[in-house]
Every structure is written in structure tokens, then in C-alpha cells.
Design a protein around this motif. Structure first.
Motif, PDB file in Angstrom:
ATOM      1  N   PRO A  60      -4.724  21.178  37.402  1.00 28.48           N
ATOM      2  CA  PRO A  60      -4.594  20.179  36.585  1.00 28.48           C
ATOM      3  C   PRO A  60      -5.062  20.315  35.016  1.00 28.48           C
ATOM      4  N   ASN A  61      -6.100  21.142  34.864  1.00 31.05           N
ATOM      5  CA  ASN A  61      -6.950  21.550  33.599  1.00 31.05           C
ATOM      6  C   ASN A  61      -6.206  22.495  32.643  1.00 31.05           C
ATOM      7  N   ARG A  62      -5.263  23.143  33.142  1.00 27.90           N
ATOM      8  CA  ARG A  62      -4.527  24.236  32.142  1.00 27.90           C
ATOM      9  C   ARG A  62      -3.719  23.579  31.222  1.00 27.90           C
ATOM     10  N   GLY A  63      -3.806  24.280  30.117  1.00 24.33           N
ATOM     11  CA  GLY A  63      -3.131  23.835  28.896  1.00 24.33           C
ATOM     12  C   GLY A  63      -1.440  23.803  29.369  1.00 24.33           C
ATOM     13  N   GLY A  64      -0.875  22.752  28.597  1.00 25.92           N
ATOM     14  CA  GLY A  64       0.368  22.573  29.031  1.00 25.92           C
ATOM     15  C   GLY A  64       0.784  21.731  30.197  1.00 25.92           C
ATOM     16  N   CYS A  65      -0.002  21.677  31.227  1.00 29.55           N
ATOM     17  CA  CYS A  65       0.125  20.837  32.332  1.00 29.55           C
ATOM     18  C   CYS A  65       0.422  19.307  32.256  1.00 29.55           C
ATOM     19  N   ASP A  66       1.411  18.775  32.630  1.00 33.48           N
ATOM     20  CA  ASP A  66       1.805  17.400  32.535  1.00 33.48           C
ATOM     21  C   ASP A  66       1.362  16.380  33.702  1.00 33.48           C
ATOM     22  N   ALA A  67       0.174  16.832  34.349  1.00 31.27           N
ATOM     23  CA  ALA A  67      -0.366  16.099  35.272  1.00 31.27           C
ATOM     24  C   ALA A  67      -1.418  15.012  34.682  1.00 31.27           C
ATOM     25  N   PRO A  68      -1.300  13.782  35.152  1.00 26.35           N
ATOM     26  CA  PRO A  68      -2.135  12.920  34.521  1.00 26.35           C
ATOM     27  C   PRO A  68      -3.551  13.249  34.719  1.00 26.35           C
ATOM     28  N   ASP A 106       6.682  17.318  51.617  1.00 24.24           N
ATOM     29  CA  ASP A 106       7.540  18.322  51.772  1.00 24.24           C
ATOM     30  C   ASP A 106       7.328  19.652  51.307  1.00 24.24           C
ATOM     31  N   GLY A 107       6.169  19.753  50.533  1.00 27.25           N
ATOM     32  CA  GLY A 107       5.706  21.063  49.992  1.00 27.25           C
ATOM     33  C   GLY A 107       6.098  21.353  48.586  1.00 27.25           C
ATOM     34  N   THR A 108       6.954  20.371  48.018  1.00 23.47           N
ATOM     35  CA  THR A 108       7.426  20.602  46.600  1.00 23.47           C
ATOM     36  C   THR A 108       6.407  20.199  45.714  1.00 23.47           C
ATOM     37  N   ARG A 109       6.163  20.911  44.464  1.00 20.77           N
ATOM     38  CA  ARG A 109       5.412  20.502  43.436  1.00 20.77           C
ATOM     39  C   ARG A 109       5.509  19.292  42.637  1.00 20.77           C
ATOM     40  N   MET A 110       4.638  18.576  42.348  1.00 21.40           N
ATOM     41  CA  MET A 110       4.715  17.113  41.840  1.00 21.40           C
ATOM     42  C   MET A 110       4.849  17.256  39.933  1.00 21.40           C
ATOM     43  N   TYR A 111       4.267  18.473  39.464  1.00 16.63           N
ATOM     44  CA  TYR A 111       4.140  18.389  38.147  1.00 16.63           C
ATOM     45  C   TYR A 111       4.861  19.926  37.739  1.00 16.63           C
ATOM     46  N   ASN A 112       4.812  20.139  36.307  1.00 16.88           N
ATOM     47  CA  ASN A 112       5.568  21.454  35.749  1.00 16.88           C
ATOM     48  C   ASN A 112       4.515  22.586  36.317  1.00 16.88           C
ATOM     49  N   PRO A 116       3.147  11.864  48.153  1.00 17.23           N
ATOM     50  CA  PRO A 116       2.143  12.825  47.800  1.00 17.23           C
ATOM     51  C   PRO A 116       1.440  13.320  49.350  1.00 17.23           C
ATOM     52  N   ASP A 117       1.193  14.483  49.199  1.00 16.84           N
ATOM     53  CA  ASP A 117       0.390  14.891  50.381  1.00 16.84           C
ATOM     54  C   ASP A 117      -1.007  14.850  50.352  1.00 16.84           C
ATOM     55  N   PRO A 118      -1.547  13.845  51.044  1.00 19.14           N
ATOM     56  CA  PRO A 118      -3.024  13.482  50.797  1.00 19.14           C
ATOM     57  C   PRO A 118      -3.776  14.781  51.260  1.00 19.14           C
ATOM     58  N   ASP A 119      -3.300  15.959  51.882  1.00 17.19           N
ATOM     59  CA  ASP A 119      -4.210  16.993  52.291  1.00 17.19           C
ATOM     60  C   ASP A 119      -3.961  18.194  51.325  1.00 17.19           C
TER      61      ASP A 119
END
Length: 202
Positions: free
Chosen positions: A194-202, A176-182, A166-169
Motif C-alpha cells: 500500500p505504500n507504493r506511489g499511485g496506490c489508491d489504498a487508504p 474470492d481472491g480478487t484485488r481490492m485496490y488498483n 475482505p479476506d482476513p488472512d
């Protein structure tokens, strides 16, 4: 004619017995005082060592976990006591400010800088730092380990084994700039939401 009255007093034996008892009482009280004083001095010395250990452990732990401190532990022969090494733990990140100074006995009778060297000096560049401070009687070391937070957190989050961290900043992105979630976790401008509906972030 009345007989002269006899004056009563202490005999020599009674006086010697009284002096003996008095001497025993004084010696007992003096011995008790010396024992109490020695105990107080030992407890005071132990308390000071405990305070030094607690202070050093707390300061080192907080600095190492956050990755802020750059410490060095250097020992050299004491100028005043030839049979002692004087060890100083200093913070290089703060212009070599001393954090803790303590004495420990020489490892050998030979007066040389090598005789004061530590067997396992702490390596503060490691992710898990092994601290060994020879603070106890006879130079015995107090040992503990401290883990740096960020490397441990990165290893925990990178559980899929793809080597991405993960990028701490930039929350929600790998280094590497890629997204962690959908895609539902990001808005149109690419910001992490992360608060949007359908987001799979914890």
C-alpha cells in the motif's frame, strides 16, 4: 450527745428512673447496631452482584467481539432451595468452565425443569448477541447487546453492495481472491504494497 448522722441514698423512684433511662440507651444502641449490620450486609450483597455483572459483561463482551467464546446459560432447580433456580453460564470452548453462577426465583410453584427455563436464552451464533442475565432482585434481567467485530467490519467495508468481503488472512484481497485496490498497490509478485506511489489504498 451528738445526733446520729443520716446516710443519704437512692430512693426507689430514683432507682427505677435510672434503670429506665439505662434500658432506653441500651435498646437504642442495640437498634442502631442491628440497622448498621443490615445495611452493611445489603451493601455487601449488592457489591458482590455488581462485581459478578461487571466480570460477566466484560468477559462475554471481549469473547463475543473476537468470536472466541461458545457460551451456554443453563438453569436448573437448586437442590438445597426448592424455590430457587440455579443458573450457570459456562464456556464450552474451555471444556464447560463455569463463568458465573447465580440464583433466581422459580417462575411457578411447580417443581419441574421447565419452570427454571429462561424465556429468551442468549443465542451466541448471531452477529449481534442479545445478553439477558436474570441477576437482579426477583429474577429481573440485566440486558445488553454485543456485536461480533468481524461481521460488522466486513459489512462496513463491503459498501458497494457487490457481496465481496475482505479476506482476513490475505490483506488487500477479497475472499474470492480478487484485488481490492488498483494495480499500483501490488508488486510484480502480486504482494500487497500500500505504500507504493499511485496506490489508491487508504
Amino acid at each position: 450527745m451528738m445526733p446520729a448522722s443520716r446516710q443519704a441514698g437512692f430512693t426507689l423512684v430514683e432507682l427505677m428512673v435510672a434503670l429506665l433511662i439505662g434500658s432506653l440507651v441500651v435498646l437504642g444502641a442495640g437498634s442502631l447496631f442491628l440497622t448498621t449490620l443490615q445495611t452493611f450486609n445489603k451493601v455487601d450483597e449488592l457489591s458482590r452482584k455488581q462485581e459478578a455483572v461487571i466480570f460477566a459483561a466484560h468477559t462475554l463482551s471481549e469473547s463475543i467481539r473476537s468470536g472466541d467464546g461458545e457460551y451456554k446459560l443453563k438453569c436448573q432447580i437448586n437442590k438445597d432451595k426448592d424455590d430457587q433456580c440455579e443458573c450457570t453460564l459456562s464456556d464450552d470452548a474451555r471444556q464447560g468452565q463455569p463463568l458465573l453462577t447465580f440464583q433466581r426465583p422459580l417462575k411457578s410453584a411447580e417443581l419441574s425443569p421447565e419452570s427454571c427455563a429462561l424465556e429468551n436464552p442468549p443465542d451466541f451464533s448471531q452477529n449481534v448477541v442479545r445478553i439477558s442475565l436474570p441477576l437482579e432482585k426477583g429474577g429481573k434481567a440485566i440486558k445488553f447487546r454485543v456485536a461480533k467485530r468481524q461481521p460488522v467490519l466486513n459489512a462496513y467495508l463491503d459498501d458497494d453492495g457487490d457481496g465481496k468481503s475482505p479476506d482476513p488472512d490475505n490483506e488487500g484481497f477479497y475472499k474470492d481472491g480478487t484485488r481490492m485496490y488498483n494495480d499500483r498497490c501490488y508488486n510484480g509478485s502480486g504482494k500487497f504494497k500500500p505504500n507504493r506511489g499511485g496506490c489508491d489504498a487508504p
